[in-house]
Design a protein around this motif. Sequence first.
Motif, PDB file in Angstrom:
ATOM      1  N   GLU A 151       8.458 -13.589   0.053  1.00  0.00           N
ATOM      2  CA  GLU A 151       8.878 -13.826   1.556  1.00  0.00           C
ATOM      3  C   GLU A 151       8.245 -12.578   2.450  1.00  0.00           C
ATOM      4  O   GLU A 151       8.392 -12.568   3.621  1.00  0.00           O
ATOM      5  CB  GLU A 151      10.285 -14.231   1.617  1.00  0.00           C
ATOM      6  N   ASP A 152       7.934 -11.662   1.683  1.00  0.00           N
ATOM      7  CA  ASP A 152       7.342 -10.429   2.486  1.00  0.00           C
ATOM      8  C   ASP A 152       5.661 -10.609   2.597  1.00  0.00           C
ATOM      9  O   ASP A 152       5.331  -9.528   3.359  1.00  0.00           O
ATOM     10  CB  ASP A 152       7.647  -9.058   1.618  1.00  0.00           C
ATOM     11  N   THR A 153       5.272 -11.511   2.381  1.00  0.00           N
ATOM     12  CA  THR A 153       3.983 -11.617   2.506  1.00  0.00           C
ATOM     13  C   THR A 153       3.391 -12.941   3.529  1.00  0.00           C
ATOM     14  O   THR A 153       4.166 -13.654   3.894  1.00  0.00           O
ATOM     15  CB  THR A 153       3.093 -11.937   1.029  1.00  0.00           C
ATOM     16  N   ALA A 162       0.792  -1.219  -0.160  1.00  0.00           N
ATOM     17  CA  ALA A 162      -0.013  -0.039  -0.032  1.00  0.00           C
ATOM     18  C   ALA A 162       0.920   1.283  -0.003  1.00  0.00           C
ATOM     19  O   ALA A 162       0.193   2.266  -0.622  1.00  0.00           O
ATOM     20  CB  ALA A 162      -0.914  -0.050   1.221  1.00  0.00           C
ATOM     21  N   ASP A 163       1.964   1.290   0.470  1.00  0.00           N
ATOM     22  CA  ASP A 163       2.835   2.537   0.480  1.00  0.00           C
ATOM     23  C   ASP A 163       3.774   2.535  -0.447  1.00  0.00           C
ATOM     24  O   ASP A 163       4.533   3.280  -0.731  1.00  0.00           O
ATOM     25  CB  ASP A 163       3.898   2.402   1.944  1.00  0.00           C
ATOM     26  N   GLY A 164       3.616   1.664  -1.645  1.00  0.00           N
ATOM     27  CA  GLY A 164       4.236   1.662  -2.981  1.00  0.00           C
ATOM     28  C   GLY A 164       5.546   0.890  -3.327  1.00  0.00           C
ATOM     29  O   GLY A 164       6.115   0.680  -4.165  1.00  0.00           O
ATOM     30  N   ARG A 165       6.098   0.332  -1.995  1.00  0.00           N
ATOM     31  CA  ARG A 165       7.345  -0.304  -2.064  1.00  0.00           C
ATOM     32  C   ARG A 165       7.082  -2.050  -2.852  1.00  0.00           C
ATOM     33  O   ARG A 165       5.989  -2.442  -2.505  1.00  0.00           O
ATOM     34  CB  ARG A 165       8.023  -0.572  -0.769  1.00  0.00           C
TER      35      ARG A 165
END
Length: 147
Positions: free
Chosen positions: A140-142, A132-135
Amino acid sequence: MVARTRFDADPCPVARSVNAIGDWWSLLIVRDAFDGSRRFGEFHRSLGIAKNILVTRLRSLEDAGVLQSVPAPDGGSHREYRLTDKGRALFPVIVALRQWGEAECFTPARSTPASSTSRTGRPLHRLEIRAADGRPVEPEDTVVEKV
């Protein structure tokens, strides 16, 4: 004949999506619909699929609300298949599969048809998953919360 496993009530959205689309023929029909195919004969010529299988897949896509059969605009007796809003929502899926295939399923020496915008002729940017912040987000980040 083995009965197809159904995922209508599965709590996983991926399983329900696979259930709605069905199989590779269905995805290729949707691809062709995005590429402008409308009539049974156009799908048949493009895919080389047996007519009885094509009829079944078109009917399944209609039942799933992905395609809609409409009278031909020329007033003829035949019908055309149009993507519904639900079907048009598959656009990112088709683009993602196309981009993955371009990158992973061909040797570097072999060129593939490139997707571009009709307005500018420029290639599409590679699809990315972003927070949501655009990154950018990697697998592995989910985390998926199981129901």
